[in-house]
Write an enzyme that holds these catalytic residues in place. Structure first.
Site, PDB file in Angstrom:
ATOM      1  N   CYS A  61      -1.375 -15.179  19.593  1.00 23.65           N
ATOM      2  CA  CYS A  61      -1.917 -14.359  18.505  1.00 23.65           C
ATOM      3  C   CYS A  61      -0.796 -14.187  17.485  1.00 23.65           C
ATOM      4  CB  CYS A  61      -2.461 -13.020  19.017  1.00 23.65           C
ATOM      5  SG  CYS A  61      -1.198 -11.899  19.603  1.00 23.65           S
TER       6      CYS A  61
ATOM      7  N   ARG B 224       0.800  -1.238   0.000  1.00 18.29           N
ATOM      8  CA  ARG B 224       0.000   0.000   0.000  1.00 18.29           C
ATOM      9  C   ARG B 224       0.830   1.284   0.000  1.00 18.29           C
ATOM     10  NH1 ARG B 224       0.945  -2.426   4.304  1.00 18.29           N
ATOM     11  NH2 ARG B 224       1.515  -1.356   6.218  1.00 18.29           N
TER      12      ARG B 224
ATOM     13  N   CYS C 130      -3.237  -1.746  12.542  1.00 17.69           N
ATOM     14  CA  CYS C 130      -3.298  -2.294  11.182  1.00 17.69           C
ATOM     15  C   CYS C 130      -2.373  -3.495  11.051  1.00 17.69           C
ATOM     16  CB  CYS C 130      -2.929  -1.237  10.158  1.00 17.69           C
ATOM     17  SG  CYS C 130      -4.206   0.011   9.929  1.00 17.69           S
TER      18      CYS C 130
END
Ligand SMILES: [Zn+2]
Lengths: 94, 392
Positions: free
Chosen positions: B349, B81, B196
């Protein structure tokens, strides 16, 4: 009184990724309470330990911030849409 | 009113007339607007997803002085991005890479790079050299720091923020409307909202929001409000790129705002890590950690450890953690009775951040068993124990 709550993506992890949840409620307090009853994992994100609404989530009803209406006691007409607008910080990021 | 006073209009060079022809023939910009653009000094905070289109378009538009601040280096995962950086720029400082691209587009731009982290110590000095700040950072402490410094200096912040496929944009200009603190008096407690890096972001999204920010910067400079335009001062633009819905919410100045209200209580920059709760109270019980290698050793010994994978289903599709029970972060409260307090539970996680919050939340909810956080998450497991698995 059926109310539609719009769930932002930052909070959808707690609503099984659903973008909108229909709840019953005559005020913001009742509607948000019903949401937290149905999806208990979202509760700590909306309320602090004392039960007050968290400052990083704004609630908009009919395009107006409830802080400038009657706060959590703001009355909701049947069919109203309630939007949760939390602070997000993404921009540069890893 | 333009943020560039009439006395500062810059003269255009002969080459500028050709380069900016499409602005010059646009009556709302015209020669005067282009001269203001050339005189303008804009600081782009963060040269990542939002900073990339911001810097590229502002350079192309003829903003005379562009400041770029970032302390990071380019990583491969940025390239999805952050289009100001190229594959060959991996490992270079982001400001160096961004500077090259900006000068490639507009060699006449004056580019000032700040290869440093914005702090309470340097923010007033750095921001003080600019007319406008375009905020493209990725964390709450820096957002409050940028807001407060801009309010104290009396300059506008062109704000943009993204998460997954949602974006926000606004202009916080305390002289004419609300500031960021008026909208969000306090940040979320750390860990409550994923970053993010953990939650992901649609690659195109920062391109859209960053372009909206560039548009607002240009409007503030040419004085759009006096020419039939409207800026985002006093409005919050929300984008849901997945459902492609734009909404605009009205923002009001908070008369009790601690920095821009009638009786401000903040007159100087504070410690923003502390304000955002990142420096944790010392009396709080720390979360116990276990490294990937230690966990492997204990599992090899056959110890009865509960492995709890709190990643989302689409993350588990990247790789399954063998022997782990899958309970996504967002379902822990509902399913906390599925744990056995008699055996150690290791929470997993992606990078070991959400798992810390999961452990704290379960502890607050009264779970009494021993809980350990897999340090640096599944990525550490892939890095140190199971190299055939991907880090993502
Ligand atoms: Zn304010």
């Amino acid at each position: 009184m059926s109310i539609t709550i719009q769930i932002p993506s930052a909070l959808r992890a707690f609503t099984d990724r659903k973008p909108e949840i229909a709840v019953e409620g005559k005020t913001v307090r009742e509607a948000i309470g019903a949401l937290a009853d149905a999806y208990p994992d979202i509760r700590p994100h909306l309320f602090d330990a004392s039960g007050a609404l968290r400052a990083f989530v704004n609630i908009y009803v009919a395009g107006k911030n409830i802080r400038h209406a009657d706060g959590i006691e703001t009355v909701l007409p049947d069919g109203e849409i309630l939007a949760l607008v939390p602070a997000i910080a993404g921009g540069a990021g890893q | 009113m333009s943020v560039i006073p009439d006395g500062r209009l810059a003269d255009l060079s002969p080459g500028d007339f050709a380069r900016y022809s499409r602005h010059l023939i646009l009556p709302e910009v015209g020669l005067e607007g282009q001269r203001r653009l050339k005189a303008a000094r804009v600081l782009v905070v963060g040269t990542g997803g939002l900073g990339a289109p911001l810097a590229l378009y502002l350079a192309a538009a003829g903003v005379g002085t562009l400041g770029l601040i970032d302390f990071d280096t380019v990583e491969t995962s940025n390239l999805q991005r952050q289009i100001i950086h190229s594959t060959r720029d991996v490992d270079r400082p982001k400001v160096a890479s961004a500077r090259d691209r900006v000068l490639g587009i507009n060699p006449d731009a004056r580019v000032i790079t700040h290869d440093t982290r914005l702090t309470s110590e340097n923010a007033l000095e750095i921001l003080g050299g600019y007319d406008i700040v375009a905020d493209g950072t990725d964390n709450f402490p820096t957002r409050y720091l940028v807001n407060d410094a801009a309010v104290l200096l009396g300059i506008p912040v062109v704000y943009g923020s993204i998460f997954q496929f949602e974006g926000q944009a606004s202009v916080f200009y305390a002289r004419e409307g609300p500031c960021y603190r008026c909208l969000y008096p306090a940040p979320p407690p750390p860990g409550l909202v994923p970053s993010c890096g953990e939650g992901g972001v649609l690659g195109v999204l920062p391109g859209i929001i960053g372009c909206i920010q560039a548009n607002e910067v240009i409007k503030l400079i040419v004085g759009a409000a006096a020419r039939g335009g409207e800026t985002l001062i006093g409005r919050l633009l929300l984008l849901d790129a997945w459902r492609m819905q734009f909404r605009t919410l009205t923002l009001e100045k908070d008369p009790d705002c601690p920095i821009c209200g009638a009786r401000p209580t903040i007159h100087t920059l504070v410690d923003y890590a502390e304000f955002c709760g990142l420096t944790r109270a010392t009396e709080e019980t720390p979360v116990e950690e276990i490294t990937a290698r230690e966990l492997k050793t204990r599992l090899d010994r056959g110890e009865p450890i509960q492995l709890i994978d709190i990643r989302e289903p689409h993350e588990r599709a990247i790789f399954q953690f063998a022997g782990a029970k899958a309970i996504p972060f967002g379902q822990l409260m509902r399913r906390k009775d599925e744990f056995d307090p008699d055996h150690d539970a290791v929470f997993i996680c992606k990078i070991g951040q959400r798992s810390i919050h999961a452990i704290r939340a379960l502890r607050d909810a009264g779970y009494a068993g021993r809980m350990l956080n897999l340090k640096d998450g599944s990525n550490a497991w892939a890095r140190d124990v199971a190299p055939h698995l991907p880090q993502y």
